[in-house]
Write a protein that holds these residues in place. Structure first.
Motif, PDB file in Angstrom:
ATOM      1  N   GLN A 109      -6.119   2.592   4.627  1.00  0.00           N
ATOM      2  CA  GLN A 109      -4.778   3.333   4.847  1.00  0.00           C
ATOM      3  C   GLN A 109      -4.819   4.864   5.539  1.00  0.00           C
ATOM      4  N   GLN A 120       1.252   5.792   2.167  1.00  0.00           N
ATOM      5  CA  GLN A 120       0.005   5.538   2.723  1.00  0.00           C
ATOM      6  C   GLN A 120       0.170   4.265   3.285  1.00  0.00           C
ATOM      7  N   ILE A 121      -0.163   3.690   4.410  1.00  0.00           N
ATOM      8  CA  ILE A 121      -0.015   2.282   4.953  1.00  0.00           C
ATOM      9  C   ILE A 121      -1.359   1.886   5.380  1.00  0.00           C
ATOM     10  N   GLN A 129      -0.730  -6.258   4.426  1.00  0.00           N
ATOM     11  CA  GLN A 129      -0.221  -5.029   4.642  1.00  0.00           C
ATOM     12  C   GLN A 129      -0.080  -4.403   3.303  1.00  0.00           C
ATOM     13  N   ARG A 131       1.234  -0.809   1.142  1.00  0.00           N
ATOM     14  CA  ARG A 131       1.912   0.466   1.159  1.00  0.00           C
ATOM     15  C   ARG A 131       1.945   1.270   0.017  1.00  0.00           C
ATOM     16  N   ARG A 133       2.977   4.599  -2.360  1.00  0.00           N
ATOM     17  CA  ARG A 133       3.674   5.759  -2.346  1.00  0.00           C
ATOM     18  C   ARG A 133       3.659   6.591  -3.506  1.00  0.00           C
ATOM     19  N   GLU A 148       3.098  -4.627  -1.128  1.00  0.00           N
ATOM     20  CA  GLU A 148       2.520  -5.423  -0.123  1.00  0.00           C
ATOM     21  C   GLU A 148       3.534  -6.511   0.495  1.00  0.00           C
ATOM     22  N   GLU A 152       4.552  -8.026   9.237  1.00  0.00           N
ATOM     23  CA  GLU A 152       5.389  -6.734   9.679  1.00  0.00           C
ATOM     24  C   GLU A 152       6.743  -7.109   9.289  1.00  0.00           C
ATOM     25  N   TRP A 156       9.187  -5.654   2.025  1.00  0.00           N
ATOM     26  CA  TRP A 156       7.800  -4.964   0.933  1.00  0.00           C
ATOM     27  C   TRP A 156       7.984  -5.448  -0.645  1.00  0.00           C
TER      28      TRP A 156
END
Length: 169
Positions: A109, A120-121, A129, A131, A133, A148, A152, A156
């Motif tokens: 990430q 953080q991605i 994907q 993410r 935090r 996750e 796109e 989330w």
């Protein structure tokens, strides 16, 4: 206990003076933490554990490494992984590399400040994907949220939360 030459070479007392400002984003984490973990399962149920995490300066203070353990030792582990965090002035962000060999869970990430949070991605080893935090940050506590999604345009989905409290610096 004698520290091995490897651990002595890896660890550092702090960051170099010329990097101090850049290291602030994660530098406050240095020390040991206890945590309560919540796993949000796909079926809507939750699992809870306790755990511990430890953060330290490494590589002559040019990086921060941590170890996340769930549940607390000496119980048998369900997670035992490490993150390496390295600031990159070229991108104005941090390269984040997570490895949990117990679960074969890996993620890469980029981390940056977003307001009072750290976000953080990147992508994980399953092709999702991810993410992560750090929110509600204080000197002695933080709330970590793992999310996750497959694509796109997907929303989330919260998978894990860690509620951490400092136990020493």
């Amino acid at each position: 206990m004698t520290i091995s030459p490897f651990l002595a070479a890896l660890g550092s007392e702090g960051q170099p003076a010329d990097r101090a400002k850049d290291m602030d984003l994660y530098g406050w984490l240095i020390g040991s933490w206890e945590m309560e973990t919540v796993h949000h399962r796909d079926d809507g149920t939750i699992e809870k554990w306790n755990g511990e995490c430890h953060f330290g300066w490494v590589l002559e203070g040019r990086a921060i490494q941590d170890v996340w353990i769930r549940p607390k030792r000496p119980a048998p582990s369900t997670m035992y992984g490490t993150t390496l965090r390295v600031f990159d002035p070229g991108i104005g962000g941090w390269h984040i590399i997570w490895s949990d060999p117990l679960n074969q869970d890996y993620s890469r990430q980029i981390g940056r400040a977003e307001g009072k949070d750290i976000v953080q991605i990147g992508d994980d080893s399953r092709g999702l994907q991810a993410r992560w935090r750090f929110t509600e940050i204080t000197e002695n506590s933080f709330h970590w949220i793992g999310e996750e999604r497959a694509a796109e345009n997907d929303p989330w989905c919260v998978t894990y939360e860690h509620f951490a409290r400092r136990i020493n610096s």
